[in-house]
Design a protein around this motif. Structure first.
Motif, mmCIF file in Angstrom:
data_model
loop_
_atom_site.group_PDB
_atom_site.id
_atom_site.type_symbol
_atom_site.label_atom_id
_atom_site.label_comp_id
_atom_site.label_asym_id
_atom_site.label_seq_id
_atom_site.Cartn_x
_atom_site.Cartn_y
_atom_site.Cartn_z
ATOM 1 N N GLN A 279 43.266 -49.835 62.624
ATOM 2 C CA GLN A 279 44.358 -49.807 63.595
ATOM 3 C C GLN A 279 44.327 -51.031 64.516
ATOM 4 O O GLN A 279 45.352 -51.389 65.111
ATOM 5 C CB GLN A 279 44.292 -48.531 64.448
ATOM 6 N N GLU A 280 43.170 -51.660 64.640
ATOM 7 C CA GLU A 280 43.057 -52.833 65.499
ATOM 8 C C GLU A 280 43.712 -54.070 64.885
ATOM 9 O O GLU A 280 43.882 -55.092 65.564
ATOM 10 C CB GLU A 280 41.580 -53.133 65.774
ATOM 11 N N ILE A 281 44.094 -53.974 63.615
ATOM 12 C CA ILE A 281 44.719 -55.119 62.957
ATOM 13 C C ILE A 281 46.057 -55.455 63.605
ATOM 14 O O ILE A 281 46.368 -56.620 63.850
ATOM 15 C CB ILE A 281 44.917 -54.840 61.452
ATOM 16 N N LEU A 282 46.832 -54.430 63.909
ATOM 17 C CA LEU A 282 48.171 -54.669 64.443
ATOM 18 C C LEU A 282 48.166 -55.394 65.783
ATOM 19 O O LEU A 282 48.898 -56.389 65.943
ATOM 20 C CB LEU A 282 48.939 -53.348 64.549
ATOM 21 N N PRO A 283 47.387 -54.936 66.768
ATOM 22 C CA PRO A 283 47.363 -55.689 68.033
ATOM 23 C C PRO A 283 46.966 -57.143 67.852
ATOM 24 O O PRO A 283 47.500 -58.027 68.528
ATOM 25 C CB PRO A 283 46.327 -54.923 68.872
ATOM 26 N N TRP A 284 46.027 -57.389 66.949
ATOM 27 C CA TRP A 284 45.611 -58.770 66.705
ATOM 28 C C TRP A 284 46.747 -59.575 66.071
ATOM 29 O O TRP A 284 47.014 -60.710 66.455
ATOM 30 C CB TRP A 284 44.381 -58.801 65.816
ATOM 31 N N LEU A 285 47.453 -58.967 65.108
ATOM 32 C CA LEU A 285 48.550 -59.671 64.455
ATOM 33 C C LEU A 285 49.684 -59.973 65.428
ATOM 34 O O LEU A 285 50.366 -60.989 65.299
ATOM 35 C CB LEU A 285 49.076 -58.837 63.280
ATOM 36 N N LYS A 286 49.881 -59.095 66.383
ATOM 37 C CA LYS A 286 50.958 -59.317 67.360
ATOM 38 C C LYS A 286 50.703 -60.576 68.185
ATOM 39 O O LYS A 286 51.639 -61.166 68.728
ATOM 40 C CB LYS A 286 51.086 -58.102 68.271
ATOM 41 N N LYS A 287 49.451 -60.950 68.291
ATOM 42 C CA LYS A 287 49.126 -62.166 69.039
ATOM 43 C C LYS A 287 49.441 -63.427 68.247
ATOM 44 O O LYS A 287 49.477 -64.522 68.819
ATOM 45 C CB LYS A 287 47.640 -62.165 69.416
ATOM 46 N N GLN A 288 49.646 -63.254 66.944
ATOM 47 C CA GLN A 288 49.976 -64.411 66.099
ATOM 48 C C GLN A 288 51.490 -64.603 66.152
ATOM 49 O O GLN A 288 52.241 -63.778 65.643
ATOM 50 C CB GLN A 288 49.511 -64.192 64.658
ATOM 51 N N GLU A 289 51.955 -65.634 66.761
ATOM 52 C CA GLU A 289 53.374 -65.809 67.090
ATOM 53 C C GLU A 289 54.278 -65.833 65.850
ATOM 54 O O GLU A 289 55.479 -65.567 65.947
ATOM 55 C CB GLU A 289 53.566 -67.086 67.879
ATOM 56 N N PHE A 290 53.712 -66.164 64.690
ATOM 57 C CA PHE A 290 54.547 -66.286 63.511
ATOM 58 C C PHE A 290 54.733 -64.958 62.795
ATOM 59 O O PHE A 290 55.386 -64.878 61.751
ATOM 60 C CB PHE A 290 53.959 -67.303 62.531
ATOM 61 N N LEU A 291 54.131 -63.856 63.331
ATOM 62 C CA LEU A 291 54.283 -62.548 62.693
ATOM 63 C C LEU A 291 55.051 -61.607 63.596
ATOM 64 O O LEU A 291 54.804 -61.544 64.798
ATOM 65 C CB LEU A 291 52.918 -61.933 62.370
ATOM 66 N N THR A 292 55.979 -60.858 63.019
ATOM 67 C CA THR A 292 56.703 -59.823 63.736
ATOM 68 C C THR A 292 56.303 -58.476 63.187
ATOM 69 O O THR A 292 56.388 -58.244 61.979
ATOM 70 C CB THR A 292 58.216 -60.015 63.586
ATOM 71 N N ILE A 293 55.861 -57.587 64.066
ATOM 72 C CA ILE A 293 55.396 -56.269 63.630
ATOM 73 C C ILE A 293 56.454 -55.235 63.959
ATOM 74 O O ILE A 293 56.924 -55.122 65.082
ATOM 75 C CB ILE A 293 54.086 -55.881 64.360
ATOM 76 N N ASN A 294 56.837 -54.446 62.920
ATOM 77 C CA ASN A 294 57.745 -53.338 63.167
ATOM 78 C C ASN A 294 56.955 -52.105 63.566
ATOM 79 O O ASN A 294 56.017 -51.716 62.871
ATOM 80 C CB ASN A 294 58.533 -53.031 61.887
ATOM 81 N N GLU A 295 57.293 -51.521 64.689
ATOM 82 C CA GLU A 295 56.572 -50.338 65.147
ATOM 83 C C GLU A 295 56.961 -49.130 64.290
ATOM 84 O O GLU A 295 58.049 -49.045 63.777
ATOM 85 C CB GLU A 295 56.909 -50.045 66.626
ATOM 86 N N HIS B 117 53.989 -50.722 58.138
ATOM 87 C CA HIS B 117 54.456 -51.557 59.244
ATOM 88 C C HIS B 117 55.239 -52.764 58.735
ATOM 89 O O HIS B 117 55.370 -53.766 59.440
ATOM 90 C CB HIS B 117 53.265 -52.001 60.091
ATOM 91 N N ASP B 118 55.737 -52.622 57.503
ATOM 92 C CA ASP B 118 56.582 -53.649 56.893
ATOM 93 C C ASP B 118 55.878 -54.993 56.800
ATOM 94 O O ASP B 118 56.489 -56.046 56.974
ATOM 95 C CB ASP B 118 57.898 -53.798 57.665
ATOM 96 N N LEU B 119 54.584 -54.934 56.534
ATOM 97 C CA LEU B 119 53.798 -56.150 56.324
ATOM 98 C C LEU B 119 53.303 -56.178 54.883
ATOM 99 O O LEU B 119 53.083 -55.132 54.266
ATOM 100 C CB LEU B 119 52.605 -56.195 57.291
ATOM 101 N N GLY B 120 53.118 -57.369 54.368
ATOM 102 C CA GLY B 120 52.669 -57.483 52.994
ATOM 103 C C GLY B 120 51.629 -58.564 52.808
ATOM 104 O O GLY B 120 51.190 -59.204 53.768
#
Length: 302
Positions: free
Chosen positions: A286-302, A168-171
């Motif tokens: 898999q629940e990590i992504l929805p939580w990260l999306k709530k953090q405004e400073f992170l952009t998640i690539n689907e 998901h292009d996160l590091g």
């Protein structure tokens, strides 16, 4: 006490199979490893890394060494650790598993006396993507990012999380595997401070494979000390099967220590306690992504 990230690393037990596998995985391109000590005589070098008989010899030749990574045989870890402490090493990372518990206690006691920091045992390591890899396997799966990962369990868990995040292009900003030894009390204060203060960290992800040896109130107090860095807990093994299966050895030693036995919590009670204090807990990665999306400073690539 702080952790020194100066890039000069000694490997003890460099002739052990897991150490050799680790070196080969790095493609012999880890310039941090500047010297080694063999459990047995192996000659003057292994994979172009100079090998010494004693830690003091290695330190005299390379005085910049501040950290040792121990792969020694379980029955040799105590001697290897004590030798490192006497030689002036201030940071010890222990990858070796199945070390006799009494040896662990003796080494920790001596380290405390000498104000030496120990990370581990059992698959411990530290990684900063593209900068530093001390004992973390599959370093190619980690990419630079803003998620600080603290893994209390098998190192394969941090690897799986890194692979999931990479898709998901996160590091990761920094990764610390604190090991999975049931006889060791983790210094949560120390390691969370390291992760929170690292310059690239925006989120802290803590994966816990076995909560049975964690004192929940103290753990919560540690989490509350972290300011302005969101924390999410990834709680594995919801039915506590690992503890039930593997606890016989611990029980033999701790039968006469009621405080230890009274601290044992089920994952469900541990989760309830954390959530009661406002800590986010997930059971599936898999629940990590929805939580990260709530953090405004992170952009998640689907």
């Amino acid at each position: 006490m702080i952790w020194n990230f100066d890039r000069a690393l000694l490997i003890q037990g460099i002739d052990q199979p897991k150490a050799l596998s680790y070196l080969q995985e790095l493609n012999l391109d880890n310039h941090d490893i500047i010297a080694g000590i063999g459990d047995q005589y192996v000659g003057d070098n292994i994979e172009n890394i100079p090998v010494f008989d004693l830690v003091t010899e290695a330190i005299n030749t390379y005085p910049e060494i501040k950290t040792t990574l121990i792969f020694s045989h379980p029955y040799n870890v105590l001697n290897a650790g004590l030798e490192a402490l006497e030689a002036g090493i201030k940071q010890v990372i222990i990858y070796t598993e199945n070390i006799p518990p009494l040896d662990i206690f003796k080494l920790w006691q001596k380290a405390h006396e000498k104000q030496v920091k120990i990370l581990g045992t059992s698959q411990a390591g530290i990684l900063i993507p593209d900068k530093l890899c001390w004992g973390v396997n599959h370093s190619n799966l980690y990419q630079s990012g803003s998620i600080a990962l603290l893994n209390y369990g098998d190192s394969v868990i941090s690897t799986e999380l890194a692979l999931f995040l990479q898709k998901h292009d996160l590091g990761e900003s920094i990764v610390v595997n604190v090991g999975n030894d049931k006889f060791i009390t983790i210094d949560w204060d120390f390691w969370l401070e390291i992760l929170a203060e690292y310059e690239s960290t925006k989120v802290i992800l803590i994966s816990i494979s076995d909560c049975s040896n964690i004192e929940p109130e103290q753990f919560i107090n540690t989490l509350k000390k972290v300011k302005n860095k969101p924390i999410i807990i990834y709680l594995l093994d919801p039915k506590n099967l690992k503890f039930i299966i593997q606890n016989n050895g611990a029980k033999i030693i701790t039968d006469q220590i009621p405080q230890h036995l009274n601290r044992i919590l089920s994952p469900k009670h541990f989760q309830d306690y954390l959530e009661k204090h406002g800590i986010t807990v997930i059971r599936e990665h898999q629940e990590i992504l929805p939580w990260l999306k709530k953090q405004e400073f992170l952009t998640i690539n689907e």
